[in-house]
Write a protein that holds these residues in place. Structure first.
Motif, short mmCIF file in Angstrom:
data_model
loop_
_atom_site.label_atom_id
_atom_site.label_comp_id
_atom_site.label_asym_id
_atom_site.label_seq_id
_atom_site.Cartn_x
_atom_site.Cartn_y
_atom_site.Cartn_z
N TYR A 3 0.85 -1.20 0.00
CA TYR A 3 0.00 0.00 0.00
C TYR A 3 0.88 1.24 0.00
CZ TYR A 3 -3.88 -3.06 1.27
OH TYR A 3 -4.82 -4.06 1.28
N ILE A 4 0.28 2.34 -0.43
CA ILE A 4 0.96 3.63 -0.36
C ILE A 4 0.02 4.65 0.27
CG2 ILE A 4 1.94 5.55 -1.68
CD1 ILE A 4 2.84 3.53 -3.76
N LEU A 5 0.51 5.32 1.28
CA LEU A 5 -0.22 6.42 1.90
C LEU A 5 0.32 7.72 1.32
CD1 LEU A 5 -2.15 7.63 4.08
CD2 LEU A 5 -0.17 7.62 5.62
N THR A 6 -0.54 8.46 0.63
CA THR A 6 -0.15 9.76 0.10
C THR A 6 -0.70 10.84 1.02
OG1 THR A 6 -0.24 8.90 -2.16
CG2 THR A 6 -0.18 11.29 -1.90
N VAL A 7 0.16 11.69 1.50
CA VAL A 7 -0.26 12.81 2.35
C VAL A 7 -0.04 14.10 1.59
CG1 VAL A 7 -0.05 11.72 4.60
CG2 VAL A 7 1.98 12.67 3.52
N ILE A 8 -1.07 14.97 1.60
CA ILE A 8 -1.04 16.21 0.83
C ILE A 8 -1.46 17.37 1.72
CG2 ILE A 8 -1.85 17.37 -1.26
CD1 ILE A 8 -2.92 13.88 -1.09
N ALA A 9 -0.64 18.39 1.78
CA ALA A 9 -0.96 19.56 2.60
C ALA A 9 -1.67 20.62 1.78
CB ALA A 9 0.33 20.15 3.18
N GLN A 10 -2.54 21.36 2.43
CA GLN A 10 -3.12 22.55 1.81
C GLN A 10 -2.03 23.61 1.82
OE1 GLN A 10 -6.51 24.16 3.85
NE2 GLN A 10 -6.68 25.90 2.47
N ARG A 11 -1.49 23.89 0.67
CA ARG A 11 -0.26 24.69 0.58
C ARG A 11 -0.40 26.08 1.20
NH1 ARG A 11 1.71 24.80 -5.48
NH2 ARG A 11 -0.50 25.09 -5.88
N GLU A 12 -1.58 26.67 1.09
CA GLU A 12 -1.77 28.03 1.59
C GLU A 12 -1.87 28.08 3.11
OE1 GLU A 12 -3.07 27.39 -2.45
OE2 GLU A 12 -3.75 26.48 -0.57
N ALA A 13 -2.07 26.93 3.75
CA ALA A 13 -2.31 26.92 5.19
C ALA A 13 -1.21 26.28 6.02
CB ALA A 13 -3.64 26.20 5.48
N GLY A 61 -5.76 17.41 13.32
CA GLY A 61 -6.67 18.37 12.73
C GLY A 61 -6.01 19.36 11.78
N GLN A 62 -4.77 19.11 11.39
CA GLN A 62 -4.09 20.00 10.45
C GLN A 62 -4.70 19.86 9.06
OE1 GLN A 62 0.41 20.22 11.20
NE2 GLN A 62 -0.13 18.24 12.08
N PRO A 63 -4.60 20.89 8.22
CA PRO A 63 -5.17 20.83 6.87
C PRO A 63 -4.33 19.96 5.94
CG PRO A 63 -4.07 22.92 7.20
CD PRO A 63 -4.04 22.22 8.52
N ILE A 64 -4.33 18.67 6.24
CA ILE A 64 -3.56 17.69 5.47
C ILE A 64 -4.48 16.53 5.11
CG2 ILE A 64 -1.65 16.04 5.53
CD1 ILE A 64 -0.26 17.95 7.50
N ASP A 65 -4.50 16.16 3.84
CA ASP A 65 -5.30 15.03 3.38
C ASP A 65 -4.44 13.78 3.30
OD1 ASP A 65 -7.88 16.36 2.77
OD2 ASP A 65 -6.64 17.49 1.36
N ALA A 66 -5.07 12.62 3.47
CA ALA A 66 -4.37 11.34 3.42
C ALA A 66 -5.18 10.36 2.60
CB ALA A 66 -4.15 10.80 4.83
N ILE A 67 -4.58 9.79 1.57
CA ILE A 67 -5.24 8.84 0.68
C ILE A 67 -4.40 7.58 0.59
CG2 ILE A 67 -6.06 8.42 -1.67
CD1 ILE A 67 -6.48 11.42 -1.98
N THR A 68 -5.03 6.43 0.80
CA THR A 68 -4.33 5.15 0.73
C THR A 68 -4.72 4.42 -0.55
OG1 THR A 68 -4.31 4.98 3.14
CG2 THR A 68 -3.86 2.97 1.90
N VAL A 69 -3.72 3.98 -1.30
CA VAL A 69 -3.95 3.25 -2.55
C VAL A 69 -3.00 2.06 -2.63
CG1 VAL A 69 -4.72 5.33 -3.78
CG2 VAL A 69 -2.31 4.64 -3.86
N LYS A 70 -3.26 1.19 -3.60
CA LYS A 70 -2.33 0.12 -3.90
C LYS A 70 -1.43 0.58 -5.06
CE LYS A 70 -5.06 -3.80 -2.28
NZ LYS A 70 -5.63 -5.13 -2.62
N PRO A 71 -0.17 0.18 -5.05
CA PRO A 71 0.76 0.65 -6.09
C PRO A 71 0.39 0.20 -7.49
CG PRO A 71 1.96 -0.29 -4.23
CD PRO A 71 0.52 -0.63 -4.03
N ARG A 72 -0.11 -1.02 -7.63
CA ARG A 72 -0.41 -1.55 -8.95
C ARG A 72 -1.60 -0.82 -9.59
NH1 ARG A 72 -1.54 -7.95 -10.47
NH2 ARG A 72 -1.65 -7.65 -12.73
#
Length: 291
Positions: A3-13, A61-72
Protein backbone atom coordinates in the motif's frame (compact mmCIF):
# COMPACT_ATOMS: atom_id res chain seq x y z
CA UNK A 1 5.10 -2.89 0.49
CA UNK A 2 1.54 -3.42 -0.73
CA UNK A 3 0.00 0.00 0.00
CA UNK A 4 0.96 3.63 -0.36
CA UNK A 5 -0.22 6.42 1.90
CA UNK A 6 -0.15 9.76 0.10
CA UNK A 7 -0.26 12.81 2.35
CA UNK A 8 -1.04 16.21 0.83
CA UNK A 9 -0.96 19.56 2.60
CA UNK A 10 -3.12 22.55 1.81
CA UNK A 11 -0.26 24.69 0.58
CA UNK A 12 -1.77 28.03 1.59
CA UNK A 13 -2.31 26.92 5.19
CA UNK A 14 0.56 24.66 6.21
CA UNK A 15 3.73 22.89 5.12
CA UNK A 16 4.47 19.20 5.07
CA UNK A 17 7.85 19.44 6.79
CA UNK A 18 10.37 16.57 6.90
CA UNK A 19 9.76 16.30 10.65
CA UNK A 20 6.00 15.98 10.15
CA UNK A 21 6.42 13.42 7.38
CA UNK A 22 8.68 11.38 9.66
CA UNK A 23 6.13 11.64 12.47
CA UNK A 24 3.39 10.34 10.19
CA UNK A 25 5.65 7.59 8.88
CA UNK A 26 6.47 6.37 12.40
CA UNK A 27 2.82 6.45 13.45
CA UNK A 28 1.73 4.23 10.53
CA UNK A 29 4.88 2.04 10.53
CA UNK A 30 5.79 3.06 7.00
CA UNK A 31 8.91 2.71 4.88
CA UNK A 32 11.10 5.69 3.85
CA UNK A 33 8.97 8.32 2.11
CA UNK A 34 9.19 9.62 -1.43
CA UNK A 35 8.70 13.37 -1.78
CA UNK A 36 6.28 14.28 -4.57
CA UNK A 37 6.37 18.02 -3.93
CA UNK A 38 8.53 19.59 -1.21
CA UNK A 39 6.38 20.88 1.62
CA UNK A 40 3.21 19.71 -0.13
CA UNK A 41 2.99 15.97 -0.83
CA UNK A 42 4.73 12.70 -0.07
CA UNK A 43 4.24 8.96 -0.55
CA UNK A 44 4.77 6.62 2.39
CA UNK A 45 4.90 2.88 1.49
CA UNK A 46 3.03 0.60 3.90
CA UNK A 47 2.66 -3.11 4.53
CA UNK A 48 -1.01 -2.69 5.53
CA UNK A 49 -3.64 0.06 5.39
CA UNK A 50 -3.19 2.62 8.19
CA UNK A 51 -5.54 2.74 11.15
CA UNK A 52 -7.82 5.77 10.54
CA UNK A 53 -7.78 6.60 14.25
CA UNK A 54 -3.98 6.69 14.24
CA UNK A 55 -3.97 8.99 11.21
CA UNK A 56 -6.49 11.30 12.82
CA UNK A 57 -4.38 11.51 15.95
CA UNK A 58 -1.07 12.15 14.21
CA UNK A 59 -2.49 14.82 11.90
CA UNK A 60 -3.99 16.74 14.85
CA UNK A 61 -6.67 18.37 12.73
CA UNK A 62 -4.09 20.00 10.45
CA UNK A 63 -5.17 20.83 6.87
CA UNK A 64 -3.56 17.69 5.47
CA UNK A 65 -5.30 15.03 3.38
CA UNK A 66 -4.37 11.34 3.42
CA UNK A 67 -5.24 8.84 0.68
CA UNK A 68 -4.33 5.15 0.73
CA UNK A 69 -3.95 3.25 -2.55
CA UNK A 70 -2.33 0.12 -3.90
CA UNK A 71 0.76 0.65 -6.09
CA UNK A 72 -0.41 -1.55 -8.95
CA UNK A 73 -2.50 0.27 -11.54
CA UNK A 74 -2.14 3.50 -9.65
CA UNK A 75 -2.19 5.82 -12.63
CA UNK A 76 -5.65 5.89 -14.17
CA UNK A 77 -6.66 5.81 -17.83
CA UNK A 78 -10.02 7.55 -17.42
CA UNK A 79 -11.09 10.64 -15.49
CA UNK A 80 -14.81 11.25 -14.93
CA UNK A 81 -15.40 14.50 -13.05
CA UNK A 82 -18.38 16.34 -11.64
CA UNK A 83 -18.52 20.06 -12.44
CA UNK A 84 -20.24 22.20 -9.79
CA UNK A 85 -18.26 22.50 -6.53
CA UNK A 86 -15.68 20.11 -8.01
CA UNK A 87 -14.02 21.38 -11.19
CA UNK A 88 -15.45 24.83 -10.55
CA UNK A 89 -16.14 26.65 -7.31
CA UNK A 90 -19.79 26.96 -6.32
CA UNK A 91 -23.06 25.90 -7.93
CA UNK A 92 -24.09 27.46 -11.24
CA UNK A 93 -27.79 26.83 -10.56
CA UNK A 94 -27.54 28.74 -7.30
CA UNK A 95 -25.78 31.59 -9.14
CA UNK A 96 -28.61 31.73 -11.69
CA UNK A 97 -31.12 31.77 -8.87
CA UNK A 98 -29.27 34.67 -7.30
CA UNK A 99 -29.78 36.69 -10.49
CA UNK A 100 -33.47 35.81 -10.28
CA UNK A 101 -33.63 37.09 -6.70
CA UNK A 102 -34.24 33.67 -5.15
CA UNK A 103 -30.67 32.62 -4.40
CA UNK A 104 -30.99 31.71 -0.73
CA UNK A 105 -34.15 29.66 -1.31
CA UNK A 106 -32.68 27.65 -4.17
CA UNK A 107 -29.30 27.21 -2.43
CA UNK A 108 -31.06 25.61 0.54
CA UNK A 109 -32.71 23.06 -1.76
CA UNK A 110 -29.39 22.42 -3.51
CA UNK A 111 -27.63 21.73 -0.22
CA UNK A 112 -30.28 19.19 0.80
CA UNK A 113 -30.25 17.49 -2.61
CA UNK A 114 -26.44 17.23 -2.67
CA UNK A 115 -26.47 15.68 0.81
CA UNK A 116 -28.97 13.04 -0.32
CA UNK A 117 -31.89 14.42 1.64
CA UNK A 118 -34.03 15.04 -1.47
CA UNK A 119 -34.60 13.00 -4.63
CA UNK A 120 -32.33 14.57 -7.24
CA UNK A 121 -34.66 14.72 -10.24
CA UNK A 122 -37.56 16.23 -8.30
CA UNK A 123 -35.29 18.75 -6.61
CA UNK A 124 -33.79 19.78 -9.96
CA UNK A 125 -37.19 20.25 -11.59
CA UNK A 126 -38.37 22.30 -8.58
CA UNK A 127 -35.36 24.63 -8.71
CA UNK A 128 -35.40 25.07 -12.48
CA UNK A 129 -39.13 25.89 -12.40
CA UNK A 130 -38.30 28.87 -10.18
CA UNK A 131 -36.11 30.28 -12.97
CA UNK A 132 -39.02 30.69 -15.39
CA UNK A 133 -38.77 34.02 -17.20
CA UNK A 134 -35.09 34.60 -16.41
CA UNK A 135 -33.52 36.26 -19.48
CA UNK A 136 -31.01 34.15 -21.36
CA UNK A 137 -28.24 36.69 -20.83
CA UNK A 138 -28.23 35.51 -17.19
CA UNK A 139 -26.40 32.41 -18.41
CA UNK A 140 -23.50 34.46 -19.77
CA UNK A 141 -23.47 36.67 -16.69
CA UNK A 142 -23.25 33.58 -14.51
CA UNK A 143 -20.45 32.14 -16.65
CA UNK A 144 -18.39 35.31 -16.20
CA UNK A 145 -18.53 34.73 -12.43
CA UNK A 146 -17.36 31.10 -12.60
CA UNK A 147 -14.01 30.37 -10.96
CA UNK A 148 -12.05 27.21 -11.63
CA UNK A 149 -11.02 25.07 -8.67
CA UNK A 150 -7.28 25.27 -7.94
CA UNK A 151 -5.50 22.40 -9.67
CA UNK A 152 -8.30 21.74 -12.18
CA UNK A 153 -6.22 22.68 -15.22
CA UNK A 154 -3.22 20.64 -14.05
CA UNK A 155 -5.37 17.59 -13.34
CA UNK A 156 -6.96 17.44 -16.78
CA UNK A 157 -3.85 18.43 -18.75
CA UNK A 158 -1.56 15.99 -16.95
CA UNK A 159 -3.90 13.02 -17.31
CA UNK A 160 -4.51 13.80 -20.99
CA UNK A 161 -0.78 14.09 -21.58
CA UNK A 162 -0.40 10.56 -20.17
CA UNK A 163 -3.07 9.18 -22.50
CA UNK A 164 -6.12 9.26 -20.22
CA UNK A 165 -9.63 9.93 -21.49
CA UNK A 166 -11.20 12.85 -19.63
CA UNK A 167 -14.94 13.53 -19.32
CA UNK A 168 -17.03 16.10 -17.47
CA UNK A 169 -20.31 14.52 -16.32
CA UNK A 170 -22.62 16.88 -14.44
CA UNK A 171 -26.11 17.06 -13.04
CA UNK A 172 -25.85 20.74 -13.89
CA UNK A 173 -26.34 22.29 -17.30
CA UNK A 174 -24.78 21.83 -20.72
CA UNK A 175 -24.39 25.58 -21.25
CA UNK A 176 -21.77 25.56 -18.52
CA UNK A 177 -20.22 22.11 -19.03
CA UNK A 178 -19.49 23.03 -22.65
CA UNK A 179 -17.58 26.12 -21.56
CA UNK A 180 -15.78 24.41 -18.67
CA UNK A 181 -14.82 21.47 -20.89
CA UNK A 182 -13.39 23.83 -23.51
CA UNK A 183 -11.55 25.88 -20.90
CA UNK A 184 -9.96 22.88 -19.18
CA UNK A 185 -9.50 20.54 -22.13
CA UNK A 186 -11.98 17.79 -21.30
CA UNK A 187 -12.52 15.57 -24.33
CA UNK A 188 -16.26 15.24 -23.71
CA UNK A 189 -19.01 16.57 -21.49
CA UNK A 190 -22.53 15.55 -20.49
CA UNK A 191 -25.15 17.47 -18.53
CA UNK A 192 -28.77 18.54 -18.41
CA UNK A 193 -30.30 21.04 -20.83
CA UNK A 194 -32.24 24.11 -19.74
CA UNK A 195 -35.25 24.85 -21.95
CA UNK A 196 -35.89 28.34 -23.31
CA UNK A 197 -38.20 30.19 -25.71
CA UNK A 198 -35.43 32.08 -27.44
CA UNK A 199 -35.50 34.99 -25.01
CA UNK A 200 -35.87 33.54 -21.51
CA UNK A 201 -35.85 30.28 -19.60
CA UNK A 202 -39.18 28.43 -19.64
CA UNK A 203 -38.68 26.84 -16.22
CA UNK A 204 -38.25 23.40 -17.74
CA UNK A 205 -35.37 20.99 -18.20
CA UNK A 206 -35.04 18.48 -21.03
CA UNK A 207 -35.77 14.85 -20.26
CA UNK A 208 -34.29 12.43 -19.43
CA UNK A 209 -32.52 14.13 -16.54
CA UNK A 210 -28.88 13.22 -15.98
CA UNK A 211 -28.79 11.97 -12.39
CA UNK A 212 -26.97 9.61 -10.06
CA UNK A 213 -27.73 6.55 -12.19
CA UNK A 214 -26.67 8.40 -15.34
CA UNK A 215 -23.30 9.25 -13.83
CA UNK A 216 -22.64 5.63 -12.95
CA UNK A 217 -23.72 4.56 -16.43
CA UNK A 218 -21.38 7.15 -17.95
CA UNK A 219 -18.45 5.75 -15.97
CA UNK A 220 -19.15 2.25 -17.30
CA UNK A 221 -19.68 3.48 -20.87
CA UNK A 222 -16.54 5.62 -20.95
CA UNK A 223 -14.42 2.84 -19.43
CA UNK A 224 -15.61 0.54 -22.21
CA UNK A 225 -14.87 3.26 -24.77
CA UNK A 226 -11.35 3.62 -23.40
CA UNK A 227 -11.01 -0.18 -23.25
CA UNK A 228 -10.20 -0.43 -19.55
CA UNK A 229 -11.64 -2.03 -16.44
CA UNK A 230 -13.24 0.13 -13.74
CA UNK A 231 -10.11 -0.40 -11.65
CA UNK A 232 -8.31 1.86 -14.14
CA UNK A 233 -10.73 4.77 -13.64
CA UNK A 234 -10.71 7.88 -11.48
CA UNK A 235 -13.95 9.63 -10.52
CA UNK A 236 -14.31 12.81 -8.47
CA UNK A 237 -17.33 14.65 -7.11
CA UNK A 238 -18.88 16.23 -4.05
CA UNK A 239 -22.60 15.42 -3.98
CA UNK A 240 -24.89 12.48 -3.28
CA UNK A 241 -25.56 12.11 -7.01
CA UNK A 242 -21.83 11.34 -7.44
CA UNK A 243 -21.64 8.62 -4.81
CA UNK A 244 -22.42 5.53 -6.92
CA UNK A 245 -19.85 6.67 -9.48
CA UNK A 246 -17.25 7.24 -6.76
CA UNK A 247 -17.81 3.81 -5.21
CA UNK A 248 -17.54 2.04 -8.57
CA UNK A 249 -14.36 3.75 -9.79
CA UNK A 250 -10.91 2.33 -9.17
CA UNK A 251 -10.14 5.57 -7.34
CA UNK A 252 -13.24 7.49 -6.30
CA UNK A 253 -12.49 10.76 -4.53
CA UNK A 254 -15.00 12.75 -2.49
CA UNK A 255 -13.77 16.31 -3.06
CA UNK A 256 -14.65 18.82 -0.32
CA UNK A 257 -17.77 16.71 -0.23
CA UNK A 258 -21.11 16.79 1.53
CA UNK A 259 -21.13 14.73 4.78
CA UNK A 260 -23.02 11.74 3.36
CA UNK A 261 -20.48 11.47 0.54
CA UNK A 262 -17.38 12.02 2.67
CA UNK A 263 -18.49 9.28 5.06
CA UNK A 264 -19.09 6.70 2.34
CA UNK A 265 -16.25 7.32 -0.13
CA UNK A 266 -13.04 5.30 0.17
CA UNK A 267 -10.89 8.37 -0.53
CA UNK A 268 -11.52 12.02 0.19
CA UNK A 269 -9.86 15.41 -0.14
CA UNK A 270 -11.07 17.89 2.45
CA UNK A 271 -8.29 20.49 2.35
CA UNK A 272 -6.11 20.50 -0.77
CA UNK A 273 -7.03 21.37 -4.34
CA UNK A 274 -7.33 19.06 -7.33
CA UNK A 275 -3.56 18.59 -7.52
CA UNK A 276 -4.18 16.03 -4.77
CA UNK A 277 -5.69 13.66 -7.35
CA UNK A 278 -2.44 13.65 -9.29
CA UNK A 279 -0.37 13.04 -6.17
CA UNK A 280 -2.70 10.15 -5.27
CA UNK A 281 -1.76 8.59 -8.61
CA UNK A 282 1.94 8.95 -7.83
CA UNK A 283 2.68 11.90 -10.09
CA UNK A 284 5.40 14.20 -8.72
CA UNK A 285 4.79 17.93 -9.15
CA UNK A 286 7.66 18.03 -11.65
CA UNK A 287 5.56 15.88 -14.01
CA UNK A 288 2.48 18.14 -13.92
CA UNK A 289 1.31 19.70 -17.18
CA UNK A 290 -0.43 23.06 -17.07
CA UNK A 291 -1.40 23.61 -20.72
Amino acid sequence: MTYILTVIAQREATSLTPALINQIRNAVHGAPPMILSPGEAADIPLAAPPDPAVLTEVLHGQPIDAITVKPRGRRKALLVADMDSTMIQGETLDELAGLAGIGAWVAAITARAMNGELEFKAALRERVAMLKGLPLDALERTWKRVRLTPGARELVATMRARGALTALVSGGFSYFTGKVAAELGFQSHRANTLLDDGAALTGGVAEPILDRDSKLAALHELAAQRGVKLSATLAVGDGANDLDMLLAAGLGVAFHAKPIVARAARAKVDHAGLRALLFAQGYPASAFVTE
